[in-house]
Structure formats: structure tokens, C-alpha cells
Design a protein around this motif. Sequence first.
Motif: not given
Length: 453
Positions: A145-148, A332-335
Motif C-alpha cells: 500500500g501507500y507507505s512512508d 523531514e523536509p526531504m520526506a
Amino acid sequence: MNTWAIWAPDLHLDLAGRRAAGVGLRAALEDALREAAAGGNLPPGTRLPSSRALAADLGLARNTVAEAYAQLAAEGWLASRQGSGTTVAQRSPCAPPEPPPVRPPAPSYRYDLRSGRPDLDLFPRRDWLAATRRALDAAPRDALGYSDPRGRIELRRALAGYLGRVRGVRIDHERLVLCSGYAQGLALLAAVLHADGARTLAVEGYGLAPHHAAISAAGPATVPLPLDERGARTELLPGLDADAVLLTPAHQFPTGAPLHPSRRAAAVDWAREADALVIEDDYDGEFRYDRQPLGAVQALDPDRVVYAGTASKSLAPGLRLGWLALPRRLVEPMAEQKARADGQSGVIEQLALAELIGSGGYDRQVRRARLHYRRRRDRLAAVPADGPGEEELVARAARRGLALQSLGEFRHPLLGRGGPDEPSPALVIGYGTPSEGSYAGALAELAALLAER
């Protein structure tokens, strides 16, 4: 009001849109039918419903439909005969559209000795298939599914251990972000840095123009950093007013020089003093033939160095697997940037690579590829290195069906010319692309080219 009529074949008549624009009922119907006939949705000879049937379908007065039919018949769009109903009229064929401009065909090469391309025959198909099956058998339900957006935890954990063991990278899985290849990772990182205020990234004076273009498209400008036989001249960084620098320390591309230890340290010192960032592209870091392996620059300061790697050379570029080991403040900003770009990279490929690393298959593949490329490199090095200028050689090679690149193709357009450390004209020859059966022929063609006078 309905916008379509229920007769076979179905036909969309957008009356509501025209009515909203202030067009009257009859005019709206005429425009819709005229457009359908002109655009081919109503081919010549198509039988239209009776005015009574169409009026009922569209919720219009029968007279409105009959008058529209009569007007279009008068214009020549429709034909009406007593007892035969109304059909779309036959029309003279329109003049054929202008042909698109003719583009010159891409050159066809018998042999490809361009750089940066692996031998795709080396891809471990059976091992990869087995790893994929094992990974899918073990994968939890939610893995598909959709994940991190950072990537599957299985691969991030496997990579953290592998990179620490093999490249000396100091990282944990929480600070790894997986990308669809190195190029995407670089573009996303440039966008994050630009949003944080970065305006200029220093890049090595010779490198890949697409990477420079990806940085510029994300916002920051690029400025060239000169290099010599010891790699990029990082002692010049304080004079460039850059917010970050992109380096290939393990294997400068395309000159091949490793970054000298003093210059590795100088780059990290500059980043600390200037509150800047070093981006370490570990280009071909796993492939070394004539020197001891160099650990990652990232180990000198994980808070100031981003480590970037990829499976494009060790496995295949078509997998689109790359990774960034990041300072904590950038995770966090890269994610978020990755999530906006495409949500996440392909999960099945991530799970398969994690399984391949965990089983030891990836180590075996790297050793196999290293030996293969070492043999090819040695055979290439035995070719006499002589001939005319690089541009003339590339042109002659193309006429012989041999794809080559000159060093000048990788030169940053802003790099000053004529300096004492300017590399001599040269060819950049790759030895990965030809199949095993065609490599000998490629070398023979190269030797014949260099022997021409």
C-alpha cells in the motif's frame, strides 16, 4: 438540461456549457452538431435520430430540433430525404494536415563506448527473481500500500548496515531516504536546499550536465569548482560564495581521480565554517582496481555531509533505486519533498534489494561486477593511446559506427579556460555497455581509430 442523447452510438452534445455562455437553445444544438460532424465524432453517412426522438432525449421542443436540422442541412452538414431520415452529409476530404517537421534520425552505432553505462548482461536475473519471491512471501500486507515516503523500513535498515560495513557511512535507518535513482534524489535535495535559502551550489568543473540542469531547475545556480590530478580543488570553496558543494570523492567523474585526503578534510572544514553542506555522490565507490578503498567523506561529519548512492551500476539503472543518508535536520523536509514528487519509490524493488543485501547476494554481485569490469578495464588500457584531437576523434568514431565522448563534453560552461590545472584534451571511454561478445570488436575498432593518420 441533459447534455447527451441516448441513441446508438452514444454521442456527447455539450449544450449546457454553451447555454452557460449565453448561447440560445437552437444555436447551442446547431453548434454541438456542427462540431461533432466537423471533428469526426459524427462521420459522413451517420443516421441521426428523428427530430421527435432527439427532442425527447434532450428535453427540447421538437420545433427547436427540426429548425436546427434544417439550418445544418442548408449549410451542407446534414442531408435530409423524405422517407430516409436525416444523415450526416458526405463532404469533400479536407486537405491533409501539414506533416510534422522531420527530425534527423538518432545516430546508429555498432559499438557504444560511452561512459556511465553498465553491462546489463551482468544483472543477476535468477538471484533477483529468487530474492523478489522471498521478499514478497515475507512482506506484510500493508507493504503493497501507500507507505512512508522515505522508503520501506526493510531496505533502509539493510542499507544502513551495508553502507556502514562497506563504505564507513555513519547512519541509522531513520536518516535514510530512498529515491527513484540518484538523479531524483539530487533534484529533490536541491529543491529542499533552495527552499531553505540556498542560492548557489558549487559543482566540479567537469561533471554531468543533466545533474547540473536538475539542480538549476530546482532553483539554485551552479558554479564550477576547478579540479586537477588530486580531484576538486576544495581549498577554493571559501571564494565561491556557495551554500553547498557537490563532489564525487571516491572516483571523480569523468577524470577518474579520487579526492585527496587533505581536500576531503578541507571540504568538511569549509562546510562547518560556512554553515554549508557537502553532497557526496559516491559515484562508482564500489568499483576500485588500482588503489585501496576510500571510506565515505560523510563519516568525517554526518551533520554536514549528505551521502548519495545508487544501485544503477551495481545492478541496473532500470530499477530506479537510489538513497540519501541525511543530516537529521534534512530528513523531514526531504520526506515531504519526496511525497510531493511521487509519493514513494517502487516497493517491490525495495523489498527485493533488502532481501538481496540480507542474504549476501548483493555482496556477491558487487564482487562479480568488480572482477568483470577490472578485466575490461585492463583490456582497454592496453589499447595504444594516441591520435588527433578529441573532437576530431569523436567525429571520426561516429562515422565508423563507434560511440565515444570527449572530455570537453563534461566541462561546465562557466569554468575558466587556460588555467595551469586545466586537464589535457582526452577521450572519456566507458567499458560497460558492449555485450561480452562485442567488446573485443569495440576495442579493435577503437584501436584502428587511434591508429588513423
